[in-house]
Design an enzyme around this catalytic site. Structure first.
Site, short mmCIF file in Angstrom:
data_model
loop_
_atom_site.label_atom_id
_atom_site.label_comp_id
_atom_site.label_asym_id
_atom_site.label_seq_id
_atom_site.Cartn_x
_atom_site.Cartn_y
_atom_site.Cartn_z
N LYS A 158 0.80 -1.23 0.00
CA LYS A 158 0.00 0.00 0.00
C LYS A 158 0.83 1.28 0.00
O LYS A 158 0.45 2.26 -0.63
CB LYS A 158 -0.91 0.02 1.22
N ASN B 85 -5.07 1.86 -1.41
CA ASN B 85 -5.63 0.50 -1.42
C ASN B 85 -6.46 0.23 -2.67
O ASN B 85 -6.88 -0.90 -2.90
CB ASN B 85 -6.44 0.21 -0.14
N ASP C 113 -10.11 2.66 2.80
CA ASP C 113 -10.14 1.96 4.10
C ASP C 113 -10.84 2.77 5.19
O ASP C 113 -11.56 2.21 6.01
CB ASP C 113 -8.70 1.64 4.57
N GLY D 277 -2.05 1.91 16.84
CA GLY D 277 -1.32 1.79 15.59
C GLY D 277 -1.29 3.09 14.82
O GLY D 277 -2.13 3.99 15.05
N GLY E 111 -0.93 2.09 7.84
CA GLY E 111 -1.88 2.45 6.78
C GLY E 111 -3.33 2.44 7.23
O GLY E 111 -4.06 3.42 7.05
N ALA E 112 -3.75 1.34 7.86
CA ALA E 112 -5.16 1.23 8.28
C ALA E 112 -5.48 2.28 9.34
O ALA E 112 -6.51 2.96 9.28
CB ALA E 112 -5.44 -0.18 8.81
N MET F 105 -3.22 -10.92 14.39
CA MET F 105 -3.62 -11.50 13.09
C MET F 105 -2.99 -12.89 12.94
O MET F 105 -1.89 -13.12 13.44
CB MET F 105 -3.11 -10.56 11.97
#
Ligand code: NAP
Length: 288
Positions: A73, A94, A109, A133, A136-137, A210
């Site tokens: 990304k 994305n 996103d 965090g 990117g997300a 994850m």
């Protein structure tokens, strides 16, 4: 899957690594079929070492567009010919659309996440958020949440590349929206606990938890998990991360990253086809 591929069929797809587990082909190909659109969506295992070659090929072949996922990304931001304002601010792409040979990078996103909050039955406008965090997300969620009217966002991140990038982003958001965004080190547990105590929603936007590392969890002090706290995770593999399992055990309202995946995909679908994805049918078939 479109079984009547012709000389006119438009190609879309997903670039990333790994991608074979992705739900996106089912979501997009079923939507094309339901609406009778002559498109097809395929997955391509492409990492950052092969992304430029793949993107040049996509452009040369005149594909309609593609999604990008981890780890591509950020690099895609540099490879696109143009960026949407959101992609530019977030620093990650994305979704790419090929408009007559010009590759335009978007980021759907953040919109996907904010729609997923609503779909899960919550209203966080005017409320406080603790966001874990700064990748990117997380950045996409922070930008869209601020634009949509979330009152304050406390970002907690490890020190490093993403932490430094977040400092500039925060200045931009604080100058241009009514949202008050602050950045803290993830190690500052006192501040983290205080932030969660004052928040309506706690969102994990890191990759911690994850698969295959499903026993990992950023929150170690379970006392912060109170019943009126919403706890959400952008991860959808596993469906319930350790964080969500812990939160559910403490009576919190929880939801995972599946609806974010659905709604970010619906935005991409609209960018490529100009049509609304039949989300209710797709939700019923693949997301329930
Ligand atoms: P990314 O840009 O690489 O960001 C990863 C983030 O996780 C960074 O902030 C990173 O911090 C943090 N992180 C990783 N390991 C950590 C650890 N051990 N301790 C603390 N922080 C850690 O990746 P991304 O694209 O944002 O993706 C993040 C997650 O969101 C992935 O699980 C991805 O599958 C998911 N996602 C879901 C959707 C959806 O539609 N549901 C969409 C996009 C992404 P550092 O900078 O310190 O490494």
């Amino acid at each position: 899957m479109n079984t009547k591929i012709t000389g006119h069929t438009k190609l879309t797809g997903l670039l990333g690594s790994p991608v074979s587990h992705s739900i996106s082909p089912m979501m997009h190909n079923d939507s094309f079929n339901i609406l009778g659109l002559d498109y097809v969506y395929l997955c391509f295992d492409v990492d950052t070492t092969t992304l430029k070659t793949a993107v040049d090929g996509m452009k040369a072949m005149g594909v309609r567009g593609f999604n990008c996922t981890m780890p591509d990304k950020n690099l895609m931001c540099e490879l696109a010919d143009k960026l949407s304002p959101a992609a530019k601010m977030i620093g990650a792409v994305n979704t790419v659309v090929n408009d007559d040979g010009i590759l335009i990078g978007h980021n759907t996103d953040g919109i996907g996440y904010m729609k997923s909050v609503k779909a899960a039955g919550h209203d966080i406008i005017g409320k406080n958020m603790t966001l874990l965090g700064a990748g990117g997300a997380a950045t996409a969620i922070c930008v869209q949440a601020a634009l949509d009217g979330v009152s304050s966002i406390d970002i907690f991140s490890r020190k490093g590349k993403f932490f430094d990038r977040a400092k500039n982003l925060i200045d931009t958001i604080n100058k241009n929206t009514d949202c008050k965004v602050s950045l803290y080190e993830l190690d500052d547990k006192t501040m983290l606990n205080k932030s969660i105590e004052n928040s309506h929603i706690l969102t994990n936007a890191t990759s911690v938890g994850m698969a295959p590392n499903i026993d990992n969890c950023i929150i170690t002090d379970e006392s912060v998990l109170r019943p009126d706290l919403i706890v959400s995770d952008v991860i959808y593999n596993p469906r319930e991360t350790k964080l969500l399992t812990m939160a559910r055990a403490h009576g919190c309202k929880t939801f995972n990253g599946l609806y974010m995946l659905l709604y970010q995909g619906a935005e991409a679908f609209k960018i490529w086809t100009g049509k609304e994805m039949p989300v209710e049918q797709i939700k019923e078939k693949h997301f329930s």
